[in-house]
Motif scaffolding. Structure first.
Motif, short mmCIF file in Angstrom:
data_model
loop_
_atom_site.label_atom_id
_atom_site.label_comp_id
_atom_site.label_asym_id
_atom_site.label_seq_id
_atom_site.Cartn_x
_atom_site.Cartn_y
_atom_site.Cartn_z
N ARG A 1 73.68 6.35 9.31
CA ARG A 1 74.11 5.07 9.91
C ARG A 1 75.55 5.19 10.37
NH1 ARG A 1 73.70 0.16 6.11
NH2 ARG A 1 74.66 -0.84 7.91
N GLU B 1 78.71 -0.91 3.11
CA GLU B 1 77.51 -1.07 3.96
C GLU B 1 76.57 0.12 3.88
OE1 GLU B 1 76.98 -3.90 5.50
OE2 GLU B 1 78.94 -4.69 4.88
N ALA B 2 77.13 1.33 3.84
CA ALA B 2 76.25 2.50 3.83
C ALA B 2 75.96 2.99 2.41
CB ALA B 2 76.88 3.62 4.67
N LEU C 1 81.92 2.27 4.66
CA LEU C 1 81.02 3.28 4.09
C LEU C 1 80.58 2.90 2.68
CD1 LEU C 1 79.95 6.04 5.12
CD2 LEU C 1 81.79 7.14 3.83
N ARG D 1 72.35 8.36 4.02
CA ARG D 1 73.06 7.08 4.20
C ARG D 1 74.09 7.16 5.34
NH1 ARG D 1 73.87 4.66 -1.93
NH2 ARG D 1 71.72 4.94 -2.55
N MET D 2 74.67 8.35 5.53
CA MET D 2 75.71 8.47 6.57
C MET D 2 75.12 8.65 7.97
SD MET D 2 78.80 10.50 4.66
CE MET D 2 79.96 10.33 6.03
#
Ligand code: PMP
Ligand code: GLN
Length: 380
Positions: A378, A337-338, A334, A375-376
């Motif tokens: 993803r 990458e996110a 998290l 963002r989450m």
């Protein structure tokens, strides 16, 4: 080096905030609000800084703040404390350290509940105590008589209770409080009660201090924090309240930890504790709105959100959200990458950790929450 510290990592909160800064991530890890805090409390701190003494205040705290703490708890929690029973500390962290150092002798056993706030265990161990850990299980994180019976011994000196509980965002129920009071009285045990989240409670709930239960008035050390009450976590103004037989000994530990706490911040905390009910209900309503914004958004994205009754936090259950990663790996993904920092709940366990729960802080502006949700969307 003392081996305890030589082998200890940096706290997960500091580590995750550093990762968030390095990656430009949105930080829903360490618990602190986006907002400035109440302007009038800030103004009182500035006024006292410029207009009053900046020399050492009395060791146990300014008379004004000690009195304000007793008046505040009389009005809000029905407690009948004397100002001489209040010791002002540099944050709840120092109150915990002073209490544990003063109360625990080598060989004493200390009952604590996992997930546990990360400061407790090293402090108990450094004092020479032996931890007896009770593991609480999601989603209820319930304290039971059977679990207590397994860890009690003739050496049990202390229990450390945190309610409302960080990181689970649950509050001890009346049954749990009664069970703990009965346990302390029947085994002659002292309770340190970390109640820093006492005012950050939602949906009309009210905090009940273990100190108000039968038999507990003189065997409870109640710990509070201005940082949480006024959404000013950097202030590090806290206090402990305990009967003289306990507080006088704890003061001896406090005098060689910090001795005292900045006087202007004490003045501002004293002022703030006298604020009317509207401030407290407004503060709760604001955080409750943010909790609901994050919870609704996450649910919409397919995350299983655990209920949050209090604190700045809610948790997601990874397995129930269809994510097979453990909490550490997920938080790693998290933040890298996110671009969102979160806290793995396994960091609150010394052993047998629950590994499928991740804590997120919702005490943030709408834009911050919405940005994190984007963002989450993803998935790993
Ligand atoms: N106890 C708990 C359960 C906490 O969550 C925190 C801070 N988040 C503290 C203690 C420390 O409080 P302070 O910043 O006043 O030292
Ligand atoms: N208690 C805060 C949290 O749970 C962090 C405190 C700290 O950073 N030491 O996020």
């Amino acid at each position: 080096m003392n081996p305890l510290y030589a082998n200890l990592g940096t706290t997960i909160f500091e580590a995750m905030s550093a990762r968030a800064r390095a990656n430009g991530a949105i930080n829903l890890g360490q618990g602190f609000p986006d907002g400035r805090g109440p302007e009038d409390v800030l103004a009182e701190a500035a006024r006292a800084l410029l207009g009053e003494s900046n020399q050492y205040p009395p060791m146990a705290g300014t008379p004004a703040l000690r009195l304000a703490v007793t008046d505040h708890y009389a009005a809000h929690q029905g407690l009948d404390l004397d100002a001489s029973e209040v010791i002002v500390t540099s944050g709840a962290t120092e109150a915990l350290a002073a209490s544990i150092l003063a109360l625990v002798s080598p060989g004493d056993e200390v009952v604590m509940f996992q997930p546990l706030y990360d400061a407790y265990l090293p402090l108990v161990q450094r004092a020479g105590g032996t931890a007896r850990l009770v593991r609480l299980e999601p989603p209820e994180w319930k304290i039971t008589a059977a679990a207590l019976a397994k860890v009690v011994s003739p050496r049990t000196k202390l229990i450390i209770l945190n309610t409302p509980l960080n990181p689970t965002a649950t509050m001890a129920t009346p049954e749990e409080l009664a069970l703990l009071a009965d346990f302390c009285v029947s085994h002659d045990v002292i309770a340190i009660c970390d109640e820093v989240w006492e005012h950050v409670v939602f949906d009309g709930r009210e905090h009940v201090s273990l100190m108000t239960l039968p038999g507990m008035r003189d065997r409870t050390v109640k710990i509070g924090s201005a940082g949480k009450i006024f959404s000013l976590t950097g202030w590090k103004v806290g206090w402990l309240c305990a009967a003289p037989a306990l507080s006088q000994g704890i003061a001896k530990a406090h005098q060689f930890l910090t001795f005292t706490t900045p006087p202007n911040l004490q003045a501002a905390a004293a002022y703030g504790l006298g604020k009317d009910m509207a401030y407290f209900t407004g503060m709760r309503a604001g955080f409750q709105r943010s909790r609901d914004r994050l919870a609704t958004g996450l649910t919409g994205l397919g995350y299983k959100v655990l209920p949050s009754a209090a604190t700045y936090f809610l948790s997601i259950d990874l397995a129930a959200s269809g994510i097979t990663m453990g909490d550490l790996a997920f938080c790693e993904w998290l933040v890298e990458e996110a671009g969102v920092a979160a806290i793995p709940v396994s960091a609150f366990y010394a052993q047998d950790a629950v590994t499928n729960v991740v804590r997120l802080c919702f005490a943030k502006a709408d834009e911050t929450i919405d940005g994190a949700l984007e963002r989450m969307a993803r998935r790993p």
